[in-house]
Design a protein around this motif. Structure first.
Motif, short mmCIF file in Angstrom:
data_model
loop_
_atom_site.label_atom_id
_atom_site.label_comp_id
_atom_site.label_asym_id
_atom_site.label_seq_id
_atom_site.Cartn_x
_atom_site.Cartn_y
_atom_site.Cartn_z
N GLU A 17 -6.71 -15.27 -8.28
CA GLU A 17 -6.04 -15.04 -7.00
C GLU A 17 -5.41 -13.65 -6.94
O GLU A 17 -5.51 -12.96 -5.92
CB GLU A 17 -4.97 -16.11 -6.76
CG GLU A 17 -4.27 -15.91 -5.44
CD GLU A 17 -3.21 -16.93 -5.12
OE1 GLU A 17 -2.61 -16.82 -4.03
OE2 GLU A 17 -2.95 -17.84 -5.95
N GLY A 21 -6.02 -10.36 -4.11
CA GLY A 21 -4.98 -9.78 -3.24
C GLY A 21 -5.18 -8.28 -3.19
O GLY A 21 -5.74 -7.68 -4.09
N LEU A 38 0.68 -9.48 -0.96
CA LEU A 38 0.46 -10.76 -0.29
C LEU A 38 -0.60 -11.53 -1.08
O LEU A 38 -1.73 -11.06 -1.23
CB LEU A 38 -0.01 -10.52 1.15
CG LEU A 38 -0.27 -11.78 1.96
CD1 LEU A 38 1.03 -12.57 2.19
CD2 LEU A 38 -0.91 -11.42 3.31
N PRO A 40 -3.32 -14.44 -1.62
CA PRO A 40 -4.21 -15.11 -0.67
C PRO A 40 -3.83 -16.55 -0.35
O PRO A 40 -4.25 -17.08 0.68
CB PRO A 40 -5.58 -15.04 -1.36
CG PRO A 40 -5.51 -13.80 -2.20
CD PRO A 40 -4.08 -13.77 -2.69
N THR A 41 -3.03 -17.20 -1.21
CA THR A 41 -2.59 -18.57 -0.90
C THR A 41 -1.33 -18.59 -0.04
O THR A 41 -0.76 -19.65 0.20
CB THR A 41 -2.34 -19.39 -2.19
OG1 THR A 41 -1.42 -18.66 -3.01
CG2 THR A 41 -3.62 -19.67 -2.94
N GLY A 42 -0.87 -17.42 0.41
CA GLY A 42 0.23 -17.40 1.36
C GLY A 42 1.61 -17.32 0.74
O GLY A 42 2.50 -18.10 1.07
N LYS A 44 4.48 -14.11 -0.93
CA LYS A 44 4.67 -12.69 -1.22
C LYS A 44 5.13 -12.55 -2.67
O LYS A 44 5.85 -13.40 -3.18
CB LYS A 44 5.72 -12.09 -0.27
CG LYS A 44 7.10 -12.72 -0.38
CD LYS A 44 8.09 -12.07 0.57
CE LYS A 44 9.49 -12.66 0.33
NZ LYS A 44 10.52 -11.99 1.10
N TYR A 160 3.81 -16.37 5.66
CA TYR A 160 2.99 -15.64 4.70
C TYR A 160 1.57 -16.20 4.66
O TYR A 160 0.61 -15.46 4.44
CB TYR A 160 3.64 -15.61 3.32
CG TYR A 160 4.99 -14.94 3.40
CD1 TYR A 160 5.08 -13.59 3.71
CD2 TYR A 160 6.16 -15.66 3.24
CE1 TYR A 160 6.31 -12.96 3.84
CE2 TYR A 160 7.40 -15.04 3.35
CZ TYR A 160 7.46 -13.70 3.66
OH TYR A 160 8.68 -13.09 3.80
N ALA A 164 -1.73 -14.21 5.46
CA ALA A 164 -2.89 -14.24 4.54
C ALA A 164 -4.16 -14.57 5.31
O ALA A 164 -5.22 -13.99 5.04
CB ALA A 164 -2.66 -15.25 3.42
N ARG A 165 -4.07 -15.48 6.28
CA ARG A 165 -5.26 -15.81 7.08
C ARG A 165 -5.73 -14.59 7.86
O ARG A 165 -6.93 -14.37 8.05
CB ARG A 165 -4.97 -16.99 8.02
CG ARG A 165 -4.92 -18.32 7.30
CD ARG A 165 -4.99 -19.49 8.26
NE ARG A 165 -3.80 -19.61 9.09
CZ ARG A 165 -2.68 -20.25 8.74
NH1 ARG A 165 -2.62 -20.85 7.55
NH2 ARG A 165 -1.65 -20.33 9.55
N GLN A 167 -5.16 -11.32 6.97
CA GLN A 167 -5.53 -10.20 6.11
C GLN A 167 -6.76 -10.46 5.24
O GLN A 167 -7.46 -9.53 4.88
CB GLN A 167 -4.35 -9.81 5.20
CG GLN A 167 -3.15 -9.29 5.95
CD GLN A 167 -3.45 -8.01 6.72
OE1 GLN A 167 -4.31 -7.21 6.35
NE2 GLN A 167 -2.72 -7.81 7.81
N TYR A 168 -6.96 -11.72 4.87
CA TYR A 168 -8.02 -12.04 3.92
C TYR A 168 -9.01 -13.01 4.55
O TYR A 168 -8.60 -14.01 5.13
CB TYR A 168 -7.44 -12.70 2.65
CG TYR A 168 -6.42 -11.87 1.93
CD1 TYR A 168 -6.70 -10.61 1.45
CD2 TYR A 168 -5.13 -12.37 1.72
CE1 TYR A 168 -5.76 -9.85 0.77
CE2 TYR A 168 -4.17 -11.63 1.04
CZ TYR A 168 -4.50 -10.37 0.57
OH TYR A 168 -3.56 -9.64 -0.10
#
Length: 198
Positions: A17, A21, A38, A40-42, A44, A160, A164-165, A167-168
């Motif tokens: 993970e 990021g 950030l 990816p699982t939301g 920081k 967050y 993440a949704r 940004q990734y």
């Protein structure tokens, strides 16, 4: 209330993970405001905490010592870089001989390559040699934290996760699979060791 900044909690994260990021941000315009990676699982992360096996180390510095350590957990590889501004961590990398189990707390750092990819590494604050039992405990606790973040990922109030949704373009299911595989790797190790002792 004291205005002394408190240290951010170090997030437990698997290499799989962490390496996915790449998006960093600050939550204020203050120049001393912390930078966050950030996940990816939301979540920081201003600091991360991981345990793995040091598989190789190299002094990649030109004029001064600048150590790179390759540290592997059950899901992938972390790269840690320490030089004159991280003297204790640099000293630990200099002294330790691979393979060795290490516990590392440090700050995420991102670097954009010439072809536009973002590489993520860790600038260690502390590096400590640990035993296999400590490594195994970290795997279990990190799997729990990862699964907790995934469970909260669809919660509308989780800013967050929403970030993440945006940004990734990644499925969090991959991190669930990685966490479960990491736990299963411990069971295999236990069986190997039990077989060796028989």
């Amino acid at each position: 209330m004291s205005s002394t900044p408190t240290r951010e909690v170090a997030r437990r994260v698997f290499a799989r993970e962490f390496n996915d990021g790449g998006y960093t941000f600050k939550e204020s315009d203050d120049e001393r405001a912390p930078h966050y990676l950030l996940l990816p699982t939301g979540a920081k992360a201003n600091r991360v905490f991981f345990v793995g096996t040091l598989t190789e180390k190299e002094d990649v510095g030109d004029d001064n010592e600048y150590w790179r350590g390759r540290i592997v957990d059950p899901t992938g590889t972390f790269f840690a870089y320490a030089g004159q501004y991280q003297p204790e961590a640099a000293s630990a990398l200099r002294e330790l001989e691979p393979p060795a189990y290490l516990s590392v707390v440090g700050k995420p750092r991102t670097f954009e390559t010439d072809d536009g990819n973002i590489n993520v590494s860790v600038q260690p604050e502390s590096i400590t040699e640990v035993d296999a039992a400590t490594r195994d405990r970290w795997v279990v606790e990190t799997a729990d934290r990862t699964l907790d973040r995934i469970a909260a990922f669809e919660d509308e109030g989780n800013e967050y996760a929403r970030m993440a949704r945006e940004q990734y373009d990644l499925s969090v299911e991959a991190y669930r699979d990685a966490a479960i595989a990491a736990l299963e790797s411990l069971e295999e190790t236990d069986e190997l060791e039990a077989g060796a002792e028989a």
